[in-house]
Scaffold this motif. Structure first.
Motif, PDB file in Angstrom:
ATOM      1  N   ARG A  89       0.833  -1.062   0.025  1.00 24.20           N
ATOM      2  CA  ARG A  89      -0.001   0.057  -0.330  1.00 24.20           C
ATOM      3  C   ARG A  89       0.851   1.266   0.054  1.00 24.20           C
ATOM      4  NH1 ARG A  89      -3.524  -3.185   3.247  1.00 24.20           N
ATOM      5  NH2 ARG A  89      -2.559  -2.280   5.078  1.00 24.20           N
ATOM      6  N   LYS A  90       2.014   1.076   0.646  1.00 18.73           N
ATOM      7  CA  LYS A  90       2.782   2.372   0.758  1.00 18.73           C
ATOM      8  C   LYS A  90       3.431   2.441  -0.537  1.00 18.73           C
ATOM      9  CE  LYS A  90       2.614   3.559   5.053  1.00 18.73           C
ATOM     10  NZ  LYS A  90       1.973   5.157   5.457  1.00 18.73           N
ATOM     11  N   VAL A  91       3.961   1.558  -1.447  1.00 17.93           N
ATOM     12  CA  VAL A  91       4.469   1.512  -2.560  1.00 17.93           C
ATOM     13  C   VAL A  91       3.447   1.955  -3.500  1.00 17.93           C
ATOM     14  CG1 VAL A  91       5.494   0.166  -4.418  1.00 17.93           C
ATOM     15  CG2 VAL A  91       6.154  -0.428  -2.113  1.00 17.93           C
ATOM     16  N   ASP A  92       2.177   1.598  -3.484  1.00 17.01           N
ATOM     17  CA  ASP A  92       1.287   2.026  -4.430  1.00 17.01           C
ATOM     18  C   ASP A  92       0.935   3.731  -4.155  1.00 17.01           C
ATOM     19  OD1 ASP A  92       0.594  -0.376  -5.510  1.00 17.01           O
ATOM     20  OD2 ASP A  92      -1.008  -0.672  -4.243  1.00 17.01           O
ATOM     21  N   ASP A  93       1.053   4.012  -2.794  1.00 17.02           N
ATOM     22  CA  ASP A  93       0.941   5.640  -2.690  1.00 17.02           C
ATOM     23  C   ASP A  93       2.174   6.044  -3.180  1.00 17.02           C
ATOM     24  OD1 ASP A  93      -1.320   5.044  -1.163  1.00 17.02           O
ATOM     25  OD2 ASP A  93      -0.351   5.052   1.008  1.00 17.02           O
ATOM     26  N   LEU A  94       3.439   5.611  -3.121  1.00 18.36           N
ATOM     27  CA  LEU A  94       4.423   6.441  -3.807  1.00 18.36           C
ATOM     28  C   LEU A  94       4.291   6.399  -5.160  1.00 18.36           C
ATOM     29  CD1 LEU A  94       7.432   7.342  -3.558  1.00 18.36           C
ATOM     30  CD2 LEU A  94       8.268   5.022  -3.650  1.00 18.36           C
ATOM     31  N   HIS A  95       3.993   5.286  -5.859  1.00 15.90           N
ATOM     32  CA  HIS A  95       3.783   5.374  -7.280  1.00 15.90           C
ATOM     33  C   HIS A  95       2.490   6.539  -7.595  1.00 15.90           C
ATOM     34  CE1 HIS A  95       5.313   1.008  -8.023  1.00 15.90           C
ATOM     35  NE2 HIS A  95       6.198   1.785  -7.673  1.00 15.90           N
ATOM     36  N   SER A  96       1.298   6.507  -6.787  1.00 15.14           N
ATOM     37  CA  SER A  96       0.453   7.448  -7.076  1.00 15.14           C
ATOM     38  C   SER A  96       1.163   9.142  -6.840  1.00 15.14           C
ATOM     39  CB  SER A  96      -0.461   7.492  -6.230  1.00 15.14           C
ATOM     40  OG  SER A  96      -1.229   6.125  -6.298  1.00 15.14           O
ATOM     41  N   MET A  97       1.930   9.028  -5.900  1.00 12.81           N
ATOM     42  CA  MET A  97       2.689  10.549  -5.877  1.00 12.81           C
ATOM     43  C   MET A  97       3.450  10.899  -6.925  1.00 12.81           C
ATOM     44  SD  MET A  97       5.130  11.830  -2.543  1.00 12.81           S
ATOM     45  CE  MET A  97       6.418  10.800  -3.182  1.00 12.81           C
ATOM     46  N   LEU A  98       4.245   9.895  -7.491  1.00  7.00           N
ATOM     47  CA  LEU A  98       5.131  10.116  -8.543  1.00  7.00           C
ATOM     48  C   LEU A  98       4.561  10.470  -9.749  1.00  7.00           C
ATOM     49  CD1 LEU A  98       7.739   7.064  -7.886  1.00  7.00           C
ATOM     50  CD2 LEU A  98       8.042   9.755  -7.485  1.00  7.00           C
ATOM     51  N   ALA A  99       3.294   9.776 -10.149  1.00  3.59           N
ATOM     52  CA  ALA A  99       2.571  10.039 -11.267  1.00  3.59           C
ATOM     53  C   ALA A  99       1.973  11.497 -11.194  1.00  3.59           C
ATOM     54  CB  ALA A  99       1.281   8.841 -11.222  1.00  3.59           C
ATOM     55  N   ARG A 100       1.239  11.971  -9.798  1.00  9.19           N
ATOM     56  CA  ARG A 100       0.948  13.303  -9.510  1.00  9.19           C
ATOM     57  C   ARG A 100       2.061  14.363  -9.812  1.00  9.19           C
ATOM     58  NH1 ARG A 100      -0.816  12.241  -5.155  1.00  9.19           N
ATOM     59  NH2 ARG A 100       0.678  13.541  -3.679  1.00  9.19           N
ATOM     60  N   ILE A 101       3.165  13.879  -9.521  1.00 10.94           N
ATOM     61  CA  ILE A 101       4.380  15.070  -9.813  1.00 10.94           C
ATOM     62  C   ILE A 101       4.586  14.993 -11.230  1.00 10.94           C
ATOM     63  CG2 ILE A 101       6.887  15.234  -9.445  1.00 10.94           C
ATOM     64  CD1 ILE A 101       6.537  13.942  -6.604  1.00 10.94           C
ATOM     65  N   GLU A 102       4.650  13.809 -11.958  1.00  8.89           N
ATOM     66  CA  GLU A 102       4.924  13.773 -13.382  1.00  8.89           C
ATOM     67  C   GLU A 102       3.890  14.729 -14.051  1.00  8.89           C
ATOM     68  OE1 GLU A 102       6.228  12.996 -17.130  1.00  8.89           O
ATOM     69  OE2 GLU A 102       7.254  12.830 -15.243  1.00  8.89           O
ATOM     70  N   ARG A 103       2.677  14.551 -13.534  1.00  6.92           N
ATOM     71  CA  ARG A 103       1.415  15.282 -14.268  1.00  6.92           C
ATOM     72  C   ARG A 103       1.307  16.933 -14.120  1.00  6.92           C
ATOM     73  NH1 ARG A 103      -2.390  12.634 -17.187  1.00  6.92           N
ATOM     74  NH2 ARG A 103      -3.641  14.395 -16.651  1.00  6.92           N
ATOM     75  N   GLY A 104       2.336  16.942 -12.718  1.00  5.55           N
ATOM     76  CA  GLY A 104       1.934  18.366 -12.254  1.00  5.55           C
ATOM     77  C   GLY A 104       0.877  18.665 -11.351  1.00  5.55           C
ATOM     78  N   GLY A 105       0.272  17.568 -10.922  1.00  6.50           N
ATOM     79  CA  GLY A 105      -0.995  17.815  -9.958  1.00  6.50           C
ATOM     80  C   GLY A 105      -0.567  18.774  -8.613  1.00  6.50           C
ATOM     81  N   ASP A 106      -1.566  19.599  -8.322  1.00 11.59           N
ATOM     82  CA  ASP A 106      -1.523  20.395  -7.024  1.00 11.59           C
ATOM     83  C   ASP A 106      -0.340  21.030  -7.115  1.00 11.59           C
ATOM     84  OD1 ASP A 106      -3.545  18.960  -6.162  1.00 11.59           O
ATOM     85  OD2 ASP A 106      -2.417  17.418  -5.396  1.00 11.59           O
ATOM     86  N   VAL A 107       0.556  21.718  -8.138  1.00 13.05           N
ATOM     87  CA  VAL A 107       1.534  22.397  -8.327  1.00 13.05           C
ATOM     88  C   VAL A 107       1.366  23.723  -9.326  1.00 13.05           C
ATOM     89  CG1 VAL A 107       3.969  22.488  -9.011  1.00 13.05           C
ATOM     90  CG2 VAL A 107       3.177  20.513  -7.838  1.00 13.05           C
ATOM     91  N   GLU A 108       1.782  24.964  -8.740  1.00 12.79           N
ATOM     92  CA  GLU A 108       1.663  25.944  -9.572  1.00 12.79           C
ATOM     93  C   GLU A 108       3.137  26.518  -9.907  1.00 12.79           C
ATOM     94  OE1 GLU A 108      -1.106  30.052  -9.894  1.00 12.79           O
ATOM     95  OE2 GLU A 108       0.129  29.722  -8.150  1.00 12.79           O
ATOM     96  N   PHE A 109       3.665  26.421 -11.173  1.00 18.14           N
ATOM     97  CA  PHE A 109       4.763  27.013 -11.813  1.00 18.14           C
ATOM     98  C   PHE A 109       4.927  28.471 -11.992  1.00 18.14           C
ATOM     99  CE2 PHE A 109       7.674  26.868 -15.615  1.00 18.14           C
ATOM    100  CZ  PHE A 109       8.810  27.409 -14.871  1.00 18.14           C
ATOM    101  N   LYS A 110       5.479  29.200 -11.390  1.00 17.52           N
ATOM    102  CA  LYS A 110       5.542  30.735 -11.360  1.00 17.52           C
ATOM    103  C   LYS A 110       7.015  31.261 -12.230  1.00 17.52           C
ATOM    104  CE  LYS A 110       2.699  31.614  -7.480  1.00 17.52           C
ATOM    105  NZ  LYS A 110       2.501  32.425  -6.357  1.00 17.52           N
ATOM    106  N   LEU A 111       6.824  31.669 -13.327  1.00 20.32           N
ATOM    107  CA  LEU A 111       7.921  32.256 -14.000  1.00 20.32           C
ATOM    108  C   LEU A 111       7.687  33.816 -14.530  1.00 20.32           C
ATOM    109  CD1 LEU A 111       7.862  31.519 -17.830  1.00 20.32           C
ATOM    110  CD2 LEU A 111       6.291  30.188 -16.340  1.00 20.32           C
ATOM    111  N   GLY A 112       8.891  34.200 -14.860  1.00 21.63           N
ATOM    112  CA  GLY A 112       8.702  35.485 -15.636  1.00 21.63           C
ATOM    113  C   GLY A 112       9.586  35.688 -16.565  1.00 21.63           C
ATOM    114  N   SER A 113       9.322  36.832 -17.471  1.00 19.63           N
ATOM    115  CA  SER A 113      10.040  36.757 -18.642  1.00 19.63           C
ATOM    116  C   SER A 113      10.121  38.476 -19.138  1.00 19.63           C
ATOM    117  CB  SER A 113       9.526  35.902 -19.716  1.00 19.63           C
ATOM    118  OG  SER A 113      10.012  36.387 -20.956  1.00 19.63           O
TER     119      SER A 113
END
Length: 304
Positions: free
Chosen positions: A74-98
């Protein structure tokens, strides 16, 4: 001590009830599963399964172990879910300027590719004047800023992006529109709309004029390249612009002409030097560099 492989085999046998089923689940040979299971029981000095009616039935002790193993999975599955969420950019806001010259065409093209890689990523883009970039980074308002030149600051690092050059722009129906090149001397003989000479790009051209002893007058000055392009399209004169602002035919109604004199400039990505870049920032920098290098002309590529 159980290895991860032994844990995996014990769980597979419990799920399937047979050696053959466990082998199929793990995509390995049945004899290999059987040997590893016997080795595991010898190591633990504990019988894990009894064979009944052709199936492997867990002993009471094995059932307790199985509960712990399921917890691990279950912990491994949670880890995989977290990694997939990171890969998709879930729950993250990327702020940049130009700065505007890079943001007009180049940044949106890189952002489109970034969103394809990380479809759930939220993005906040700020168009900044050069003097605003320092506070934006140092106060933690954003992670990176694409800039037209680098500054000396102890708290910032500057990563080279792409080398660019300036172009002369004229109205599409202008007499110069079909030219393959134009000199600084020819440029000053026309009504000139100017970027501020204190601007990094404006400074390059004004220094060329000064070296050649050319007098020039600008009845109209404008801070941003998109405004300059609109003024040129309106027939108010010709101008000098960076190639990134007008890349991919983004400005309708104007023609671009290479300038004979060297007008090369280096662009940079600025960031705080006490913090590692996120996955999304690193990917964006790579994509933006690729997009900018893709519009660099052959002449510039040969000279760099």
């Amino acid at each position: 001590m159980l290895t991860l492989r032994q844990i995996e085999v014990v769980r597979a046998i419990m799920i399937t009830g047979t050696i053959a089923g466990a082998a199929k689940l793990l995509n390995v040979s049945a004899p290999g599963i059987s040997r590893l299971m016997k080795h595991t029981e010898r190591t633990l000095r504990l019988k894990l399964f009894e064979r009944r009616h052709g199936r492997y039935v867990p002993t009471p002790e094995a059932k307790d172990i199985f509960e712990q193993i399921n917890g691990v999975y279950r912990k491994v599955d949670d880890l995989h879910s977290m990694l997939a969420r990171i890969e998709r950019g879930g729950d993250v806001e990327f702020k940049l300027g130009s700065v505007p010259s890079i943001c007009h065409v180049m940044v949106p093209r890189a952002i489109e590719r970034l969103r394809r890689k990380h479809p759930d990523l939220r993005i906040d883009i700020n168009i900044l004047k050069i003097e605003e970039a320092l506070d934006y980074l140092l106060l933690g308002k954003g992670e990176i800023v694409a800039m037209s030149y680098k500054l000396d600051h102890p708290g910032l690092d500057f990563m080279p992006l792409a080398m660019g050059e300036l172009l002369c722009i004229v109205p599409q129906n202008h007499a110069l529109a079909g030219r393959t090149s134009i000199s600084a001397r020819e440029i000053v003989s026309h009504e000139l709309i100017g970027i501020d000479p204190t601007d990094p790009y404006g400074r390059i051209m004004s220094e060329i004029f000064q070296r050649q002893g050319l007098h020039y007058d600008m009845a109209i000055k404008a801070r941003f390249g998109t405004t300059v392009c609109s003024l040129v399209r309106a027939g108010l004169g010709i101008a000098i612009i960076d190639q990134f602002t007008v890349a991919h035919g983004s400005m309708q109604g104007i023609a671009t002409i290479p300038i004979e004199e060297p007008t090369h400039f280096q662009t940079y990505m600025a960031m705080k030097n006490d913090k590692a870049l996120s996955l999304y920032a690193e990917t964006f920098v790579k994509l933006l560099r690729e997009e900018m290098n893709a519009v660099v002309g052959p002449r510039l590529a040969r000279s760099s």
